[in-house]
Design an enzyme around this catalytic site. Structure first.
Site, PDB file in Angstrom:
ATOM      1  N   THR A 102      54.816  31.644  20.470  1.00 16.82           N
ATOM      2  CA  THR A 102      54.309  31.159  19.182  1.00 16.82           C
ATOM      3  C   THR A 102      54.499  32.191  18.079  1.00 16.82           C
ATOM      4  OG1 THR A 102      52.167  31.889  19.946  1.00 16.82           O
ATOM      5  CG2 THR A 102      52.632  29.578  20.108  1.00 16.82           C
ATOM      6  N   ASP A 400      48.744  30.725  28.158  1.00 13.57           N
ATOM      7  CA  ASP A 400      50.179  30.959  27.957  1.00 13.57           C
ATOM      8  C   ASP A 400      50.905  31.063  29.294  1.00 13.57           C
ATOM      9  OD1 ASP A 400      49.630  30.945  25.341  1.00 13.57           O
ATOM     10  OD2 ASP A 400      50.617  32.826  24.847  1.00 13.57           O
TER      11      ASP A 400
END
Length: 535
Positions: A102, A400
């Site tokens: 991200t 993640d």
């Protein structure tokens, strides 16, 4: 904004209340938009990579978040500018789709905008820049496909998955025990994965945190951890071969929906009422016992009286368990959620090999572990840490890692990290630029330069000489024709990312390039910004 005049020379308005609107048009608008996008990217640049810094954000009501995750930083930052909001949405869509990368996607978009600004200053039309970027992004994505490698793994050989998750965790605050956390994440994903369909249902992995203990105490429970304790202190703390009744009905006498009033004028009437109530409770408890339940998990509360009766009939019970947790317990134990006592049957009970209550430290906090379930498709990752911020950050890091493991199960191609994939794409795009005769080739070269921003930021954050390091690695890639050379962030002494075991998922990288290009194209196409002026 100029007034327009009709044929008699009388002025009339085109835009309503135009004094109260500010308007940017043409190049000014594009430059303002580009600088807004670059400003957001500049914030995230320093938190890229294993040596990246963390950001501390304070929300309006005083909650403090310390994080390294690009999507979280941008979500918490209260962004006002419209273009900056596009960047926030860019990192959010990367988070939803891939879960990792991200920060990189925003840095990438920022550097594309920076290159576009130079091209616009030379007088190239924004649409031509956007078209050039589109061509270049296709070249880069195809090139990634060519340099990617397939990864073979099975339930017995999980090492490749663990290595890739370790790469993800190395840029987070938890990198000192990334090995343990990566193994936990991979085991959790494999426990709920459907390897035939190559699909993973991440909702079945519950991430619980509890302040206290060390990060190393984080564990994976093949079952469910519920933050509740037994409803009565004298109930058994440990039940083996539990048969669990999962109820969504309260242990209380039924209440009529209408307004009602009971007149009691003698003691006898009160006694009958009381006996009646007791009979209700007795029936309820008896129904649970008859079905063969040895543990009741209830979504609602019960009276002290019911609690006492359950205790006497030694039927342990847990109350006030949330709806989501009930569903997970039902999935894990293979039970059915029962809405009415009349419907309780032995088939609807869940089975668990072991239910135990565990207390932590010197506090009175207790949690219920439901383990060795009939169907171990639901697992819990239970995080310990020194303070609340640490636990929140670990939850984000684990998320993640889970996403990366899921992506690898879906598509087991990987590219090498450390900026090596970006440098390799940059070389490929640069050499492809010569095949395009028009103005687009400038934009394609700009795209190649923009790809260098990620390895450059990695080198910068690791305290190396950015330009020197980047050019050395780039020349090494060209000389040896080896697309696996990247920036040596951890100072291991080798640039070969295969030896350092730094991997990233192929779909994650491709998504980054595609998303960043789309957003930049959109920003470049805006040439007029009309906004209400502030006063």
């Amino acid at each position: 904004m100029a007034l327009a005049f009709d044929e008699f020379g009388r002025p009339f308005l085109i835009l309503k209340e135009q004094e109260q609107k500010t308007r940017l048009r043409g190049l000014d608008a594009q430059k303002a938009n580009i600088s807004a996008g670059k400003a957001v990217a500049r914030i995230l640049r320093t938190s890229l990579g294993p040596k990246g810094m963390d950001k501390m954000l304070q929300s309006p009501d005083g909650d403090v978040t310390v994080t390294n995750d690009g999507a979280t930083i941008l979500e918490q930052m209260d962004v006002d500018n419209q273009i900056a909001k596009l960047m926030v949405e860019l990192s959010r869509s990367q988070d939803y789709e891939i879960g990792d990368g991200t920060t990189g996607v925003v840095v990438m978009a920022g550097s594309l905008l920076e290159q576009a600004e130079k091209l616009l200053e030379r007088g190239i039309h924004p649409i031509r820049v956007a078209e050039g970027y589109e061509v270049a992004s296709r070249i880069a994505v195809e090139h990634l496909d060519r340099i990617s490698q397939k990864f073979e793994f099975g339930p017995s050989n999980i090492e490749p998955l663990v290595q890739t998750c370790m790469t993800t965790l190395s840029s987070k605050i938890v990198n000192r025990c990334k090995r343990d956390l990566a193994e936990i994440a991979v085991k959790a994903v494999l426990a709920v994965a459907d390897l035939e369909r190559r699909d993973v249902h991440l909702d079945l992995i519950k991430v619980e945190g509890k302040v206290g203990g060390r990060l190393e105490d984080t564990e994976l429970v093949y079952g469910i951890v519920v933050d509740k304790d037994m409803s009565h202190p004298q109930m058994p703390k440990r039940i083996e071969d539990a048969k669990i009744a999962i109820l969504t009905c309260p242990f209380e006498p039924p209440k009529p929906k209408t307004k009602h009033k009971v007149d009691i004028d003698t003691v006898e009437k009160f006694q009958t009422l009381r006996v009646q109530e007791q009979k209700y409770f007795d029936d309820m408890v008896q129904k649970c016992k008859d079905a063969g339940a040895t543990l009741v998990i209830c979504q609602w509360g019960f009276d002290d009286e019911a609690n006492h009766l359950l205790m006497n009939r030694n039927l342990p019970a847990v109350r006030w368990v949330g709806g989501v947790e009930l569903e997970l317990i039902a999935i894990a134990t293979g039970g059915r959620i029962v809405p009415r006592f009349q419907e309780l049957t032995p088939e609807k009970l869940g089975k668990a090999g072991m239910v135990r209550e565990k207390s932590f430290g010197t506090t009175k906090d207790r949690m219920l572990y439901i383990e060795q379930c009939a169907n171990s498709r639901a697992v819990t990752i239970f995080i310990r840490g020194g303070n609340k911020m640490m636990i929140e950050e670990t939850k984000r890091s684990i998320h993640d890692a889970l996403c990366v493991a899921r992506n690898l199960i879906r598509n087991n191609s990987i590219v090498y990290g450390g900026g090596s994939a970006e440098i390799s794409c940059s070389i490929a795009v640069e050499s492809a630029a010569d095949r395009y005769p028009g103005v687009e080739q400038y934009a394609i070269r700009g795209f190649a330069d923009a790809l260098d921003a990620i390895p450059m930021a990695l080198a910068e954050n690791s305290g190396l000489q950015p330009i020197e390091t980047l050019s050395a690695v780039k020349s090494q890639q060209i000389k040896e024709n080896n697309p696996f050379c990247g920036i040596d962030c951890n100072d291991v002494g080798t640039n070969d990312m295969r030896e350092q075991n730094v991997f990233e998922t192929l779909i994650g990288k491709q998504q980054q390039i595609l998303l960043a290009t789309q957003v930049v194209k959109m920003i470049l196409k805006i040439d007029d910004v009309i906004s209400p002026s502030d006063y």
